[in-house]
Each structure stands twice: as structure tokens, then as C-alpha cells.
Design a protein around this motif. Sequence first.
Motif, mmCIF file in Angstrom:
data_model
loop_
_atom_site.group_PDB
_atom_site.id
_atom_site.type_symbol
_atom_site.label_atom_id
_atom_site.label_comp_id
_atom_site.label_asym_id
_atom_site.label_seq_id
_atom_site.Cartn_x
_atom_site.Cartn_y
_atom_site.Cartn_z
ATOM 1 N N ILE A 156 38.230 52.728 32.573
ATOM 2 C CA ILE A 156 37.214 52.729 33.620
ATOM 3 C C ILE A 156 35.896 52.112 33.148
ATOM 4 N N ASP A 157 35.458 52.481 31.942
ATOM 5 C CA ASP A 157 34.179 51.968 31.434
ATOM 6 C C ASP A 157 34.210 50.448 31.283
ATOM 7 N N ILE A 158 35.338 49.934 30.786
ATOM 8 C CA ILE A 158 35.472 48.486 30.602
ATOM 9 C C ILE A 158 35.503 47.783 31.955
ATOM 10 N N MET A 159 36.233 48.361 32.900
ATOM 11 C CA MET A 159 36.359 47.747 34.227
ATOM 12 C C MET A 159 35.016 47.684 34.942
ATOM 13 N N LYS A 160 34.189 48.704 34.763
ATOM 14 C CA LYS A 160 32.880 48.703 35.415
ATOM 15 C C LYS A 160 32.028 47.545 34.920
ATOM 16 N N ALA A 161 32.128 47.272 33.627
ATOM 17 C CA ALA A 161 31.287 46.235 33.029
ATOM 18 C C ALA A 161 31.852 44.828 33.212
ATOM 19 N N LYS A 162 33.191 44.727 33.257
ATOM 20 C CA LYS A 162 33.807 43.386 33.238
ATOM 21 C C LYS A 162 34.912 43.245 34.279
ATOM 22 N N GLU A 163 34.756 43.906 35.398
ATOM 23 C CA GLU A 163 35.807 43.921 36.424
ATOM 24 C C GLU A 163 36.177 42.526 36.903
ATOM 25 N N ARG A 164 35.166 41.692 37.161
ATOM 26 C CA ARG A 164 35.434 40.354 37.699
ATOM 27 C C ARG A 164 36.267 39.515 36.723
ATOM 28 N N LYS A 165 35.894 39.536 35.438
ATOM 29 C CA LYS A 165 36.612 38.742 34.447
ATOM 30 C C LYS A 165 38.038 39.256 34.242
ATOM 31 N N ILE A 166 38.190 40.575 34.197
ATOM 32 C CA ILE A 166 39.526 41.144 33.987
ATOM 33 C C ILE A 166 40.427 40.842 35.176
ATOM 34 N N ASN A 167 39.874 40.948 36.376
ATOM 35 C CA ASN A 167 40.651 40.590 37.567
ATOM 36 C C ASN A 167 41.031 39.107 37.553
ATOM 37 N N SER A 168 40.112 38.272 37.049
ATOM 38 C CA SER A 168 40.389 36.834 36.957
ATOM 39 C C SER A 168 41.535 36.559 35.987
ATOM 40 N N ILE A 169 41.567 37.308 34.885
ATOM 41 C CA ILE A 169 42.662 37.142 33.924
ATOM 42 C C ILE A 169 43.988 37.539 34.570
ATOM 43 N N TYR A 170 43.967 38.661 35.308
ATOM 44 C CA TYR A 170 45.192 39.126 35.964
ATOM 45 C C TYR A 170 45.699 38.085 36.957
ATOM 46 N N ILE A 171 44.792 37.552 37.768
ATOM 47 C CA ILE A 171 45.170 36.511 38.732
ATOM 48 C C ILE A 171 45.702 35.286 38.002
ATOM 49 N N GLY A 172 45.044 34.914 36.894
ATOM 50 C CA GLY A 172 45.480 33.760 36.115
ATOM 51 C C GLY A 172 46.887 33.920 35.568
ATOM 52 N N VAL A 173 47.204 35.132 35.087
ATOM 53 C CA VAL A 173 48.548 35.388 34.555
ATOM 54 C C VAL A 173 49.583 35.345 35.677
ATOM 55 N N LYS A 174 49.254 35.889 36.831
ATOM 56 C CA LYS A 174 50.186 35.831 37.965
ATOM 57 C C LYS A 174 50.419 34.380 38.396
ATOM 58 N N GLU A 175 49.342 33.585 38.403
ATOM 59 C CA GLU A 175 49.492 32.172 38.741
ATOM 60 C C GLU A 175 50.312 31.444 37.668
ATOM 61 N N LEU A 176 50.114 31.848 36.428
ATOM 62 C CA LEU A 176 50.893 31.265 35.331
ATOM 63 C C LEU A 176 52.380 31.555 35.530
ATOM 64 N N GLN A 177 52.683 32.778 35.921
ATOM 65 C CA GLN A 177 54.075 33.159 36.193
ATOM 66 C C GLN A 177 54.641 32.330 37.338
ATOM 67 N N ASN A 178 53.850 32.133 38.387
ATOM 68 C CA ASN A 178 54.314 31.335 39.529
ATOM 69 C C ASN A 178 54.568 29.880 39.145
ATOM 70 N N SER A 179 53.767 29.388 38.168
ATOM 71 C CA SER A 179 53.901 27.979 37.769
ATOM 72 C C SER A 179 55.190 27.716 36.992
ATOM 73 N N LEU A 180 55.827 28.775 36.499
ATOM 74 C CA LEU A 180 57.013 28.590 35.667
ATOM 75 C C LEU A 180 58.179 27.971 36.444
ATOM 76 N N SER A 181 58.142 28.122 37.764
ATOM 77 C CA SER A 181 59.213 27.549 38.572
ATOM 78 C C SER A 181 59.235 26.025 38.480
ATOM 79 N N THR A 182 58.090 25.432 38.137
ATOM 80 C CA THR A 182 58.037 23.968 37.994
ATOM 81 C C THR A 182 58.654 23.504 36.681
ATOM 82 N N GLN A 183 58.683 24.418 35.698
ATOM 83 C CA GLN A 183 59.162 24.078 34.347
ATOM 84 C C GLN A 183 58.502 22.791 33.843
ATOM 85 N N ASP A 184 57.202 22.720 34.074
ATOM 86 C CA ASP A 184 56.416 21.550 33.677
ATOM 87 C C ASP A 184 55.333 22.012 32.708
#
Length: 289
Positions: free
Chosen positions: A243-271
Motif C-alpha cells: 500500500i505504501d509503495i502504491m500510494k507513492a508510485k501508483e502511476r508508474k507501477i500501473n504503467s509497468i503492469y500495462i506494459g507487461v500485458k501489452e508485451l504479452q499481447n505482442s507475442l502473437s506477432t512473434q516479431d
Amino acid sequence: ILPICLIIISLTGCTNKNNEDKTKEKFLEEIGYLDTKIVDMLNTLDNIILENVEIIKKEVKLDDKNAKAEDNTVNSEESEKQKDGQSQNDNSNSNSKEEGKKIDVSGISYVGVLENTDKKIDWSKMKRDIEIVSKFWKIVILDSNKLNQNSQNIYNFSNTLNRSMMAIKDEDKSKTMSELSILYNYLPTFLEEISANEEDIIVKKIKSNVIFAYYYANENDWEKTKQETLKAEQEILELMKKIDIMKAKERKINSIYIGVKELQNSLSTQDIEIFNIYYRYIMEILNSL
């Protein structure tokens, strides 16, 4: 006499604690340096530039008429501004002081993954950097011993470092990437052994998973790439529970999560280039935490 002995023992204990804290702080900085160097070497293998920016310096010579760029790349708008500025100097009779003076100006050049067609690996840089890491590691060993680090992990890191040097000496990209990925994976373990900040440990675990995914993507092993991205996702979810970390860096952590999900989606291209776009995005945010 007894009270005096107790005071001496107490002062000695405080001194030892202060020395240990200083060694721990120094060790954390050393791990941070290893993090930077290992990631930089991995990125060099694919000419990936984090932050997507290069700073371009130009040398500009000022004379009594206007400001002339020696590389002739200053556009007309910039030239007009320089002329206006020169006119002001004329009015203040200061142009004689500026005549013949050279100054540096900086510009920003954006370098994208898809437009980067230079596939040549700078092995000279790689060889230079791995030797720097090797010399630096000897200092880290001394501090790790003071902190009673697991000797087996130190020994394993040293062996992996030796294998990394061999791979780089042979200019073997695949082997180099494999060994450097393993090398990085020891960093969160070192932090765990000294009970470092939990956020730092989790961030390095996420980076390690992303780095292994990067390696497997380069090997066209997309199933293992997927598994590593799933591990990274789980580590991010663990980070979100703090909780303490999320309060201070919520936007960045959420951005990392979105980035990883997008990375997973990109794997279908195998590029690999599509993968590298998301890889770089995630690593940039992780470096900013």
C-alpha cells in the motif's frame, strides 16, 4: 569498573553497527552499478537505447555578423533568432567580446526501434564494459564478505561472469545474452540476503523476468518468453499489494503492469522488433522507480 566496561561495550557495539550500515549502503550502490552495466550491455546487443533519446551536441561559432553552425544544420528559424540576438548585442556594443567565441548547443534526436537499422554489435564496447564489471566485482566481493553474504552465490556469480567474458571474447551474441541474463538474476538474491528494501528487491525480480523474456525472444522461443512475462506480471501484482509503495508510485507501477500485458499481447506477432518496443518501454519505467 563495571559501569565503565558496559559503556565501552556499548560504544563498540554502536561503532560496529555504524560500520555495518555504511558497508550495506555502499553494497547497495554497488549492486545498482552492476544493474546499470549489465542492462546496458544487454541492450548494446540489439542497439537498444533506453529513454528513446540521444543528445546531439553542435559546436557553434559566433562572429561579428551572425551565429554560424559549423555543421550547417541550423534551420532558418534558428538563424533568424540568432540574428535578432546579435542585433541586440550590437546595440549594447558587446559583439566584439563574442567574436570568435565557440559554444555548444544541444538538440534531441529520437531513435525508435523500428527505424534503427544498425544491427552491428559494438563488440569493442562490450569487451571494455565486461572488463570494467570484472574489476568492479572484486570490490563487491570484499563488501559482500563483510556482510556475510552467501559464499556460494558469490562463487556462482564469479563463474557466470567468467563465462560472460568468454562469450563476449568470442563475440557470441546468443551465449552472451544468456550469461548476462543469468548474471543479472543474482542481483535480487544479493539484496534479499541483506534484507534490503522490499520494493528494490521486487523491482529487480521484475527486471530479471523481463530480461529473460528478452533473451528467449531473441532465441525465438516464444513459449519461454511468455512464461517469463507471466512471472513478471505476478511480481508486479505483489508490488501492487504494498500500500505504501502504491500510494507513492501508483502511476508508474500501473504503467509497468500495462506494459507487461501489452508485451504479452505482442507475442502473437512473434516479431523481435515489436517485442523490443515494449521491452524498452518497460525497462525505462523500471529504471525510474
